[in-house]
Scaffold this active site. Structure first.
Site, PDB file in Angstrom:
ATOM      1  N   CYS A  94     -19.390   0.326   5.179  1.00  0.00           N
ATOM      2  CA  CYS A  94     -20.845   0.409   5.269  1.00  0.00           C
ATOM      3  C   CYS A  94     -21.269   1.830   5.615  1.00  0.00           C
ATOM      4  CB  CYS A  94     -21.361  -0.571   6.324  1.00  0.00           C
ATOM      5  SG  CYS A  94     -23.158  -0.587   6.474  1.00  0.00           S
TER       6      CYS A  94
ATOM      7  N   CYS B 122       0.847  -1.190   0.000  1.00  0.00           N
ATOM      8  CA  CYS B 122       0.000   0.000   0.000  1.00  0.00           C
ATOM      9  C   CYS B 122       0.882   1.240   0.000  1.00  0.00           C
ATOM     10  CB  CYS B 122      -0.931  -0.002   1.222  1.00  0.00           C
ATOM     11  SG  CYS B 122      -2.000   1.464   1.316  1.00  0.00           S
TER      12      CYS B 122
ATOM     13  N   SER C 163     -10.684   3.596   1.010  1.00  0.00           N
ATOM     14  CA  SER C 163     -10.538   4.977   0.564  1.00  0.00           C
ATOM     15  C   SER C 163     -11.350   5.931   1.427  1.00  0.00           C
ATOM     16  CB  SER C 163     -10.965   5.103  -0.901  1.00  0.00           C
ATOM     17  OG  SER C 163     -12.303   4.665  -1.070  1.00  0.00           O
TER      18      SER C 163
END
Length: 382
Positions: free
Chosen positions: A179, A151, A166
């Site tokens: 969510c 990453c 993100s």
């Protein structure tokens, strides 16, 4: 004068709901109901502002909705309703306020490796630095191009099943999805809470819809008294039923994911192992997959308490029997596998809880004619 009546209440306007004492004493059809509210109209003596905050009101039989007469039924309704509601709120709160688990510092590059990685411009040289740094790390998956999963945003080597969110701008262990309904990432640290939240909200909606159903039927058969409660019954039933249907589909989908030991991300993009992409690479069988999420002690399964096995960075894997089409594809890709055979992979043993999942496992979960040519009970330790 009846107990609890106020001075001046008997002399008010009967059309505004006051002066009802005389009607009750005269044997009228009304009955006293003590309530708190605001009644428009001319106020009784001593009440400022044209409203009465506390007063006696008359409720006629035509305005009374059907109520539950059985005491046992009332107790059952109260216990089930509040129990499901409390568990729903508890699970929902744990899902929201549990911070997503992030990789430990051992997955971060050292200062020297980070500076060297940033100076290198060739991807091959950068991958060589990452392979050297990941040599002792418990990682078994790579990118689709057989590269170390790194990453650039968090500047760390991603553990298995870890992905960068993100929205949260962090790498989340065993990330399932972000969510918006809980404003949080659902991953290793709160996936059990998320499942319980879906389950208890499902039971809550089912209970509300089931208890209102009899009045909903009376509404359509014109057996329900003609009051404003008719709209409340109609609205409550439709809202509970719609939420029940929508949550049922989502809960069923995540139950299927737990049984297969997959995340939502892995369903759409299978993790890549040394022998290629394998959507069932982390599956240990339905029973063990369930224990991996809910833990070994069944008495805690229905409580929103963290009992998941492992540390979120390493997961037990096993060789999964492929169908004939997959076997044909894998045989064609055999030269590609040999090209990465010399790549360094970790040999660190799995944690104690993960070893328990594999303990005594010598048979495949799914049987088929293809398993005659495949060695059973093999655990991938790439």
């Amino acid at each position: 004068m009846a107990a609890g009546s106020r001075p001046g209440a008997a002399g008010g306007d009967a059309g505004n709901g006051f002066g009802v004492e005389e009607e009750a004493q005269a044997g009228g059809p009304g009955c006293f109901v003590w309530g708190q509210g605001l009644l428009k109209g001319s106020a009784p003596r001593g009440s400022p502002g044209g409203v009465s905050p506390l007063c006696f009101t008359v409720v006629h039989p035509s305005d009374v909705s059907v109520t539950i007469s059985s005491t046992a039924e009332k107790v059952v309704y109260l216990v089930v309703f509040h129990l499901s509601f409390v568990m729903f709120v508890w699970s929902y709160g744990k899902t929201i306020f549990t911070s997503p688990a992030t990789p430990s510092n051992e997955f971060c590059l050292s200062k020297a490796d980070k500076e060297q990685y940033e100076k290198e411009e060739r991807p091959e040289s950068q991958q060589e630095i990452l392979r050297r740094a990941a040599k002792d790390l418990p990682i078994y998956t790579t990118t689709a191009s057989r590269a170390i999963r790194y990453c650039d945003r968090c500047q760390l080597i991603k553990p298995d099943r870890c992905h960068h969110c993100s929205a949260c701008d962090i790498c989340v262990l065993k990330m399932d999805h972000h969510c918006p309904w809980v404003n949080n990432c659902v991953g290793f640290s709160n996936y059990k809470f998320f499942l319980l939240f879906l389950m208890y909200s499902l039971l809550y909606c089912l209970f509300v819809a089931a208890t209102v159903l009899q009045y909903f039927i009376k509404f359509w058969t014109n057996e329900l008294p003609d009051t404003h409660a008719k709209f409340h019954v109609l609205f409550l039933f439709f809202v509970a039923a719609m939420f029940f249907i929508s949550i049922l589909s989502l809960f069923s989908y995540h139950c299927w994911l737990v049984g297969k030991n997959r995340s939502t991300i892995e369903t759409f993009r299978a993790p890549t192992f040394r022998n290629g992409p394998d959507k069932n690479g982390f599956s240990l069988g339905c029973s063990k997959n369930l224990r991996e999420v809910f833990g070994d002690e069944k008495k805690y399964w229905l409580l929103p308490i963290f009992t998941s096995l492992g540390d979120g960075c390493t997961f037990p894997t096993r060789l999964v029997i492929m169908d004939p089409e997959q076997l044909a594809v894998s045989s064609q890709n055999e030269p590609a596998k040999s090209s990465v055979a010399n790549q360094s992979f970790p040999t660190r043993p799995l944690s104690e809880s993960q070893n328990r999942l594999l303990a005594g496992d010598c048979q495949w979960v799914e049987t088929g004619p293809e398993e005659e040519n495949v060695k059973s009970g093999f655990c991938n330790t790439f």
